[in-house]
Design a protein around this motif. Sequence first.
Motif, short mmCIF file in Angstrom:
data_model
loop_
_atom_site.label_atom_id
_atom_site.label_comp_id
_atom_site.label_asym_id
_atom_site.label_seq_id
_atom_site.Cartn_x
_atom_site.Cartn_y
_atom_site.Cartn_z
N ALA A 193 0.95 -1.30 -0.07
CA ALA A 193 -0.08 0.03 -0.04
C ALA A 193 0.90 1.43 -0.15
O ALA A 193 1.97 1.02 0.69
N GLY A 195 -0.75 4.46 0.05
CA GLY A 195 -1.47 5.51 0.85
C GLY A 195 -1.73 6.76 0.27
O GLY A 195 -1.63 7.84 0.89
N ILE A 196 -2.14 6.89 -1.01
CA ILE A 196 -2.57 8.07 -1.54
C ILE A 196 -3.76 7.67 -2.69
O ILE A 196 -4.18 6.64 -2.60
N VAL A 222 -3.47 12.47 0.23
CA VAL A 222 -2.34 11.43 1.00
C VAL A 222 -3.05 10.97 2.21
O VAL A 222 -3.47 11.82 3.04
N THR A 223 -2.83 9.80 2.62
CA THR A 223 -3.25 9.32 3.87
C THR A 223 -2.47 9.68 4.92
O THR A 223 -1.25 9.46 4.94
N GLN A 225 -0.19 9.89 8.16
CA GLN A 225 0.48 8.82 8.62
C GLN A 225 0.73 7.48 7.90
O GLN A 225 1.27 6.60 8.29
N GLY A 226 0.38 7.69 6.72
CA GLY A 226 0.41 6.51 5.70
C GLY A 226 1.95 6.38 5.41
O GLY A 226 2.63 7.51 5.15
N PRO A 227 2.15 5.51 4.51
CA PRO A 227 3.62 5.45 3.79
C PRO A 227 4.11 6.52 2.98
O PRO A 227 5.33 7.00 2.95
N ASP A 229 2.88 9.69 3.16
CA ASP A 229 3.10 10.92 4.23
C ASP A 229 4.06 10.74 4.86
O ASP A 229 4.84 11.89 4.75
N GLY A 284 3.36 0.06 3.09
CA GLY A 284 2.64 -0.69 4.05
C GLY A 284 1.78 -1.70 3.29
O GLY A 284 2.15 -2.35 2.32
N LEU A 286 -1.85 -3.46 2.55
CA LEU A 286 -3.17 -2.89 2.17
C LEU A 286 -4.41 -3.44 3.27
O LEU A 286 -5.20 -2.82 3.51
N GLN A 289 -4.76 -1.58 6.30
CA GLN A 289 -5.24 -0.13 6.11
C GLN A 289 -6.72 -0.27 5.81
O GLN A 289 -7.25 0.66 5.72
#
Length: 290
Positions: A193, A195-196, A222-223, A225-227, A229, A284, A286, A289
Motif C-alpha cells: 500500500a 497510501g494515496i 495523501v493518507t 501517517q501513511g507510507p 505521508d 504498508g 493494504l 489499512q
Amino acid sequence: MVTVKTPLGLGSGVVYHSDGALVTDAHVVEDQQKHPYRTVQVQFADGSQASADVTGVDDVTDVAVLKVSRNGLPAPAYATQVPEVGSLTVVIGSPLGLDETVTAGIVSALHRNMPPSSESPHGAIDLLQTDAPISPGNSGGAVADANGQIIGLSEAYLPPSSGAVAIGFVTPASTVSSVADQLLANGIVKHAALGIVPADITAQTAQRFGLATTEGALVLDVTAQGPADKAGMKPGDIITDFAGAKVKNVTDLLAALRKQDPGQTVTATVRRGDGTQDLKVTLGDLAQQG
C-alpha cells in the motif's frame, strides 16, 4: 469445473484441491455492494449440487476461494509458467447458464493492464488476453492450454457494443495459485500500500494547473501517517517513476505497486512545481489499512 449459483446469477469455478477447495472470481461470489456471500451453491459436472462456504476473497486480484464438504475431487494442474503468445487456449464454463460450454482460441497477448474503475478500483493488472469467446457466466471458469493445464481463470471480456471482436482477459494461474494459497492459509492476501488517492492527468487538468505534460499520476490526497505521508509526498505531486518503472498514468503506478511487497522501501520520483524529488517510501500493507 463447477457452476457457481448466487442470488445475483451464475458464474463458473474450478477445483483447486481434491479436498473440496475451489477457485473462482471474487466478483462472482459478491453482491452489488462488493460484499461476499457467506455461502453459495455449486453444481458439479455430474449434476450433483452442494453448498460452498466462501472461504476468502481478494478484490485486488478478483480471486476467491470456496470450500465444499467433498473429498476426492479431480484437481487439475495449474501452470507455473506464462504461456506463449499464439498458444492454444480452451475456455470452459457456464456462459448464460449453459453448463460445460467449451470455446477455443489463442493467447493473444501477455501482461495486459486495465485501468481502475468504479467496479474495480484497484484496476486489473498483468492479465492474459485471448480471442477465445468469453460470455457472461464464464467468469471464474477454467482457461486451459493444449496439455489440459489451467493457465488462468476467465476474468472479463470487451462486449461487441464497444467495437471489440473477441477480446477477453484471463487472470494468470500464477496469480490464482498465489492468492488462493494465502487465502487458505491466512484468510487474507498481502498487497503493498502506498497510501494515496491517485488520478490520471487529463488535458483539462494540465491546462488548469499549467502542467507541461499529461504524463504521470497526480496525487489527489495523501493518507495521514501513511507510507507516502511519512516519505514526504504531498497532494499535487505528480509521480513520474516508481520502484524503477516509468509512470505515465495511474495504471502504470498500480502495476508497479503490485510487484512490491509490504515493508519494502522503494524510490518514488515526484514532480513538484518546477523541480523533481526522489522520495524513499516504505510500503504498508493494504489489508491492515482496511
